[in-house]
Design a protein around this motif. Structure first.
Motif, PDB file in Angstrom:
ATOM      1  N   UNK A 159       0.813  -1.213   0.000  1.00 20.13           N
ATOM      2  CA  UNK A 159       0.000   0.000   0.000  1.00 20.13           C
ATOM      3  C   UNK A 159       0.843   1.258   0.000  1.00 20.13           C
ATOM      4  N   UNK A 160       1.957   1.245   0.703  1.00 13.24           N
ATOM      5  CA  UNK A 160       2.824   2.419   0.732  1.00 13.24           C
ATOM      6  C   UNK A 160       3.404   2.714  -0.647  1.00 13.24           C
ATOM      7  N   UNK A 161       3.792   1.677  -1.381  1.00  9.55           N
ATOM      8  CA  UNK A 161       4.333   1.886  -2.723  1.00  9.55           C
ATOM      9  C   UNK A 161       3.277   2.459  -3.657  1.00  9.55           C
ATOM     10  N   UNK A 162       2.043   1.962  -3.565  1.00 12.86           N
ATOM     11  CA  UNK A 162       0.982   2.481  -4.426  1.00 12.86           C
ATOM     12  C   UNK A 162       0.612   3.914  -4.050  1.00 12.86           C
ATOM     13  N   UNK A 163       0.632   4.222  -2.766  1.00 11.28           N
ATOM     14  CA  UNK A 163       0.351   5.602  -2.365  1.00 11.28           C
ATOM     15  C   UNK A 163       1.420   6.557  -2.876  1.00 11.28           C
ATOM     16  N   UNK A 164       2.667   6.094  -2.922  1.00  9.10           N
ATOM     17  CA  UNK A 164       3.728   6.933  -3.468  1.00  9.10           C
ATOM     18  C   UNK A 164       3.524   7.227  -4.942  1.00  9.10           C
ATOM     19  N   UNK A 165       3.072   6.233  -5.708  1.00  9.89           N
ATOM     20  CA  UNK A 165       2.818   6.456  -7.132  1.00  9.89           C
ATOM     21  C   UNK A 165       1.653   7.419  -7.320  1.00  9.89           C
ATOM     22  N   UNK A 166       0.590   7.252  -6.525  1.00  8.77           N
ATOM     23  CA  UNK A 166      -0.558   8.163  -6.654  1.00  8.77           C
ATOM     24  C   UNK A 166      -0.167   9.596  -6.281  1.00  8.77           C
ATOM     25  N   UNK A 167       0.739   9.732  -5.294  1.00 10.28           N
ATOM     26  CA  UNK A 167       1.187  11.074  -4.918  1.00 10.28           C
ATOM     27  C   UNK A 167       1.919  11.749  -6.074  1.00 10.28           C
ATOM     28  N   UNK A 168       2.715  10.988  -6.813  1.00  5.78           N
ATOM     29  CA  UNK A 168       3.413  11.564  -7.974  1.00  5.78           C
ATOM     30  C   UNK A 168       2.427  11.970  -9.064  1.00  5.78           C
ATOM     31  N   UNK A 169       1.337  11.210  -9.214  1.00  5.08           N
ATOM     32  CA  UNK A 169       0.320  11.588 -10.201  1.00  5.08           C
ATOM     33  C   UNK A 169      -0.355  12.890  -9.779  1.00  5.08           C
ATOM     34  N   UNK A 170      -0.656  13.025  -8.487  1.00  8.01           N
ATOM     35  CA  UNK A 170      -1.303  14.251  -8.015  1.00  8.01           C
ATOM     36  C   UNK A 170      -0.390  15.459  -8.138  1.00  8.01           C
ATOM     37  N   UNK A 171       0.921  15.235  -8.126  1.00  9.15           N
ATOM     38  CA  UNK A 171       1.855  16.344  -8.244  1.00  9.15           C
ATOM     39  C   UNK A 171       1.927  16.911  -9.651  1.00  9.15           C
ATOM     40  N   UNK A 172       1.375  16.188 -10.619  1.00  3.66           N
ATOM     41  CA  UNK A 172       1.362  16.711 -11.979  1.00  3.66           C
ATOM     42  C   UNK A 172       0.454  17.937 -12.020  1.00  3.66           C
ATOM     43  N   UNK A 173       0.969  19.104 -12.404  1.00  7.41           N
ATOM     44  CA  UNK A 173       0.144  20.323 -12.387  1.00  7.41           C
ATOM     45  C   UNK A 173      -0.941  20.289 -13.455  1.00  7.41           C
ATOM     46  N   UNK A 174      -2.004  21.057 -13.197  1.00  9.34           N
ATOM     47  CA  UNK A 174      -3.087  21.115 -14.163  1.00  9.34           C
ATOM     48  C   UNK A 174      -2.627  21.814 -15.429  1.00  9.34           C
ATOM     49  N   UNK A 175      -3.214  21.405 -16.532  1.00  8.47           N
ATOM     50  CA  UNK A 175      -2.844  21.992 -17.813  1.00  8.47           C
ATOM     51  C   UNK A 175      -3.245  23.455 -17.879  1.00  8.47           C
ATOM     52  N   UNK A 176      -4.375  23.816 -17.241  1.00  9.66           N
ATOM     53  CA  UNK A 176      -4.844  25.196 -17.334  1.00  9.66           C
ATOM     54  C   UNK A 176      -3.909  26.163 -16.609  1.00  9.66           C
ATOM     55  N   UNK A 177      -3.071  25.639 -15.680  1.00  7.87           N
ATOM     56  CA  UNK A 177      -2.152  26.523 -14.974  1.00  7.87           C
ATOM     57  C   UNK A 177      -0.877  26.753 -15.776  1.00  7.87           C
ATOM     58  N   UNK A 178      -0.403  25.730 -16.437  1.00  2.00           N
ATOM     59  CA  UNK A 178       0.822  25.866 -17.222  1.00  2.00           C
ATOM     60  C   UNK A 178       0.562  26.292 -18.655  1.00  2.00           C
ATOM     61  N   UNK A 179      -0.666  26.077 -19.127  1.00  2.00           N
ATOM     62  CA  UNK A 179      -1.029  26.391 -20.511  1.00  2.00           C
ATOM     63  C   UNK A 179      -0.069  25.706 -21.482  1.00  2.00           C
ATOM     64  N   UNK A 180       0.146  24.423 -21.257  1.00  2.00           N
ATOM     65  CA  UNK A 180       0.999  23.660 -22.153  1.00  2.00           C
ATOM     66  C   UNK A 180       0.122  22.834 -23.081  1.00  2.00           C
ATOM     67  N   UNK A 181       0.736  22.331 -24.126  1.00  2.00           N
ATOM     68  CA  UNK A 181       0.003  21.521 -25.085  1.00  2.00           C
ATOM     69  C   UNK A 181      -0.459  20.230 -24.420  1.00  2.00           C
TER      70      UNK A 181
END
Length: 264
Positions: A159-181
């Motif tokens: 569970x700790x390993x999976x929570x670490x992966x989900x945390x990295x996914x949540x750290x991905x910033x929203x596209x509307x903030x960076x305005x990237x493709x």
């Protein structure tokens, strides 16, 4: 072990090395390497004990310590249980729960001779059938085999390993903030998926990987646009079909979980 890399005694380590190495210049170089010190906030501090973590010689010098402990266990306590270790973590597999306290006591005595001690919080007695154990990102548990119905060890991501992966996914910033493709956003998320897939893909990991795929889909706000829809909400920039065509990778090789697809 508690603070293994920070509490190793330099003198005892050198005495163990001298059992096999007699070159005085090599021993002097090793002594200088151990006592070189560290620099924190621009200030030099001496290192009276321990070994630099991440150093090229740290694993080899750690194995010197573990070799002495392993030989002591095999010579005196092999009948109590089987000693397994990986890096600085170790465990003793006993046939019965009654042997576990004796194994713990013997391990403590062997470590005390090496000026080390067991970690009070991480050292515990667990049942492989009832509780299972987490080690190095894996959860090991005994379960009935589908073919023979006998209990055999099974492993899947902890569970700790999976929570670490989900945390990295949540750290991905929203596209509307960076305005990237949008394609660039998919490429950045793919790097997280590939790294997480190689880390947690172990043993019986099909269902945990499929659950991570569903989590990526639930976090689809990563792909939203800045313009608003008719009800004032951010309009999704892509549907499930577009995400499949865009090259978004998956954790699970099949893309299917227990009874449902990972993406709608």
């Amino acid at each position: 072990m508690q603070a293994f890399f920070d509490t190793i005694d330099h003198g005892q380590r050198l005495r163990l090395v001298q059992r096999r190495v007699s070159d005085r210049r090599g021993l002097k170089l090793l002594r200088q390497w151990l006592t070189v010190g560290v620099v924190e906030a621009g200030r030099w501090q001496a290192t009276a004990t321990g070994t630099p973590q991440g150093g090229v010689l740290s694993p080899r010098l750690a194995n010197i310590y573990w070799h002495v402990r392993d030989r002591g266990w095999e010579e005196r306590s092999a009948g109590v249980g089987r000693l397994d270790r990986a890096a600085a973590d170790c465990g003793v597999v006993c046939r019965t729960r009654q042997q576990a306290p004796e194994a713990r006591e013997i391990s403590g005595r062997l470590l005390a001779w090496l000026t080390l001690r067991l970690h009070p919080d991480k050292t515990r007695v667990v049942g492989m059938v009832e509780d299972g154990v987490d080690v190095l990102g894996c959860h090991v548990h005994k379960q009935p085999s589908q073919r023979t119905r006998r209990r055999v060890p099974s492993a899947w991501p902890s569970g700790q390993a999976r929570r670490g992966v989900r945390a990295k996914i949540r750290q991905q910033p929203e596209r509307c903030r960076l305005r990237v493709d949008l394609a660039e956003r998919v490429q950045g998320l793919n790097r997280v998926i590939r790294g997480g897939r190689h880390y947690v893909r172990v043993g019986h990991s099909t269902q945990p990987l499929a659950a991570l795929d569903r989590y990526v889909w639930l976090r689809r706000w990563l792909f939203r646009r800045t313009r608003q829809g008719p009800r004032g909400h951010l309009r999704p920039a892509a549907d499930a079909a577009w995400l499949r065509r865009s090259g978004l990778e998956r954790f699970s090789p099949t893309g299917r979980g227990p009874g449902q697809p990972c993406m709608p």
